[in-house]
Design a protein around this motif. Structure first.
Motif, short mmCIF file in Angstrom:
data_model
loop_
_atom_site.label_atom_id
_atom_site.label_comp_id
_atom_site.label_asym_id
_atom_site.label_seq_id
_atom_site.Cartn_x
_atom_site.Cartn_y
_atom_site.Cartn_z
N ASN A 352 62.53 4.17 43.72
CA ASN A 352 61.56 5.27 43.69
C ASN A 352 61.31 5.89 45.05
N TYR A 353 61.39 5.08 46.10
CA TYR A 353 60.99 5.58 47.43
C TYR A 353 62.15 5.73 48.41
N LYS A 354 63.22 5.00 48.20
CA LYS A 354 64.34 5.08 49.15
C LYS A 354 65.54 5.81 48.58
N TYR A 355 65.75 5.68 47.29
CA TYR A 355 66.92 6.31 46.65
C TYR A 355 66.42 7.23 45.53
N LYS A 356 65.77 8.30 45.92
CA LYS A 356 65.09 9.18 44.96
C LYS A 356 66.06 10.02 44.14
N LYS A 357 67.31 10.13 44.59
CA LYS A 357 68.26 11.00 43.89
C LYS A 357 69.03 10.28 42.79
N VAL A 358 68.66 9.07 42.47
CA VAL A 358 69.37 8.32 41.43
C VAL A 358 68.50 8.25 40.18
N GLN A 359 69.17 7.98 39.08
CA GLN A 359 68.46 7.72 37.82
C GLN A 359 68.64 6.24 37.49
N PHE A 365 70.92 -4.33 26.44
CA PHE A 365 70.57 -5.71 26.13
C PHE A 365 71.76 -6.46 25.54
N LEU A 366 72.57 -5.76 24.70
CA LEU A 366 73.70 -6.40 24.04
C LEU A 366 74.75 -6.86 25.05
N GLU A 367 74.92 -6.09 26.12
CA GLU A 367 75.96 -6.43 27.09
C GLU A 367 75.45 -7.32 28.21
N TYR A 368 74.19 -7.14 28.63
CA TYR A 368 73.70 -7.83 29.82
C TYR A 368 72.47 -8.70 29.57
N GLY A 369 71.93 -8.63 28.35
CA GLY A 369 70.75 -9.43 28.06
C GLY A 369 69.52 -8.86 28.75
N TYR A 370 68.43 -9.66 28.73
CA TYR A 370 67.21 -9.23 29.41
C TYR A 370 67.41 -9.33 30.93
N GLY A 371 66.71 -8.48 31.65
CA GLY A 371 66.70 -8.61 33.10
C GLY A 371 67.86 -7.93 33.80
N ALA A 372 68.19 -6.69 33.40
CA ALA A 372 69.25 -5.93 34.07
C ALA A 372 68.83 -4.47 34.14
N THR A 373 69.12 -3.81 35.26
CA THR A 373 68.78 -2.41 35.47
C THR A 373 70.04 -1.62 35.79
N GLN A 374 70.23 -0.51 35.07
CA GLN A 374 71.40 0.34 35.32
C GLN A 374 70.99 1.54 36.19
N VAL A 375 71.78 1.79 37.23
CA VAL A 375 71.53 2.89 38.17
C VAL A 375 72.70 3.87 38.07
N VAL A 376 72.40 5.17 38.03
CA VAL A 376 73.41 6.22 38.03
C VAL A 376 73.19 7.09 39.27
N ILE A 377 74.23 7.22 40.09
CA ILE A 377 74.14 8.04 41.32
C ILE A 377 74.30 9.50 40.95
N LYS A 378 73.34 10.35 41.35
CA LYS A 378 73.38 11.78 41.06
C LYS A 378 73.75 12.59 42.30
#
Length: 378
Positions: A352-359, A365-378
């Motif tokens: 939110n504060y350092k990499y504001k240009k990403v989503q 959940f099916l592939e990584y289970g609980y506790g995973a965050t996906q980042v897309v570089i814009k």
């Protein structure tokens, strides 16, 4: 014999003044032309006379002998014990100068090695118990691997304040132990400042620049046995930081110890992934999967506090983001686990504060289970 005594040679004509001592048996005699000649002590005699005559020395010895005989005559009625006491005292006073150790003034010149005029300086940490790294203390060294003397000031940094740990001179081609480091001190040494000035003594030399180096140490590395490697400087493995390489300080990125999480170029990515199982590229997509679980990043967490582990996980998160932040369309999945959510909150805060240009969003959940965050570089 002492410096300043006039002597003459026994085996040849001439003499001079004692200018110094090369060893206990060799004196340096300076002649009238100012040349210093190394001569054995047994081949010279003290004269203290311009004509190098021994007559005064002989007369002085004769007078001393006569004085001794007169004293014996005067005290012939003394007890044997008193007489012996006086004899010992006289012998000590007469001959003490003969047994005095001469001052050694000769100094062996510093030997220089070929190619050693390029400056190379290291900071090293050697574990005192290499078989048990997680419980070991360390000895810190500065290694001066060149033909120059170096004057160093080594300090830890706390915000803008310096705490001096060592200041002094290190001879050419020498390593010097500067302090003992226990596990409690590692956090205080996370940021280090080293100032260095190079020079040679008693000769003309090519001037070198002064250096003011800032170094960030990762305390977690001290718990990982594979970062301690064999070197030419120590008999046991050591953690080495190359501070100055051939007259130049390394770039800030290369100042760090090599890590499997460091990326050099895009071409190296596949090589890194093949060497490190923590990075897995899925077959049917361009998603990079990074597992930030502590057991994947560290050989052991023994002796580490939870905040130390989390700091290390976030350091690796930021390394990945810095490498890919300009690659549009890149998808990265960070597996951080469910746990108490502290690591996930730290990741979301950075996004939110350092990499504001990403989503970002929760990963599948099916592939990584609980506790995973996906980042897309814009």
């Amino acid at each position: 014999m002492k410096i300043g005594d006039r002597v003459r040679f026994l085996n040849e004509i001439g003499g001079g003044t004692i200018a110094g001592f090369q060893s206990h048996q060799i004196v340096l005699v300076e002649d009238e032309d100012g040349f210093q000649i190394p001569v054995s002590r047994s081949d010279v005699v003290v004269t203290n006379m311009d004509d190098y005559s021994t007559s005064r020395a002989i007369k002085s010895k004769t007078n001393a002998l006569e004085k001794k005989q007169n004293q014996e005559q005067e005290h012939k009625n003394h007890s044997i014990k008193a007489l012996l006491h006086e004899e010992i005292a006289d012998d000590d006073s007469d001959d003490s100068s003969f047994f005095e150790e001469p001052e050694i003034t000769f100094k062996k010149p510093i030997e220089e090695r070929k190619g050693g005029d390029l400056l190379n300086l290291y900071l090293a940490f050697v574990p005192q118990n290499p078989l048990n790294i997680t419980q070991s203390s360390f000895k810190a060294y500065i290694i001066n691997d060149c033909n120059y003397y170096v004057q160093c000031a080594y300090a830890s940094l706390q915000e803008s304040n310096h705490n001096l740990h060592f200041q002094g001179e290190i001879a050419p081609n020498t390593q010097l132990a500067i302090e003992d480091v226990d596990l409690e001190m590692l956090n205080d040494l996370s940021r280090i400042s080293l100032q260095a000035f190079f020079y040679k003594k008693e000769k003309v030399f090519i001037g070198k620049p002064a250096f003011n180096i800032r170094l960030k140490l990762d305390p977690v590395k001290f718990y990982k046995s594979h970062v301690f490697v064999e070197s030419d400087f120590f008999e046991s493995p050591a953690l080495l930081y190359h501070l100055i390489i051939d007259d130049e300080p390394p770039a800030s990125s290369s100042m760090k110890i090599a890590s499997t999480l460091d990326f050099a170029t895009d071409k190296d990515t596949k090589n890194v992934q093949s060497q490190d199982k923590r990075f897995i590229r899925q077959k049917d997509s361009d998603i990079l999967v990074v597992d930030l679980h502590a057991h994947e990043l560290l050989d052991t967490t023994a002796g580490m506090r939870p905040e130390d582990i989390r700091d290390y996980q976030m350091e690796k998160f930021n390394e990945i983001m810095e490498h890919y932040k300009n690659r549009r369309g890149q998808k990265i999945v960070f597996i951080h686990g469910k746990g108490n959510g502290v690591l996930r909150q730290s990741i979301i805060h950075e996004l939110n504060y350092k990499y504001k240009k990403v989503q970002y969003q929760d990963a599948s959940f099916l592939e990584y289970g609980y506790g995973a965050t996906q980042v897309v570089i814009k």
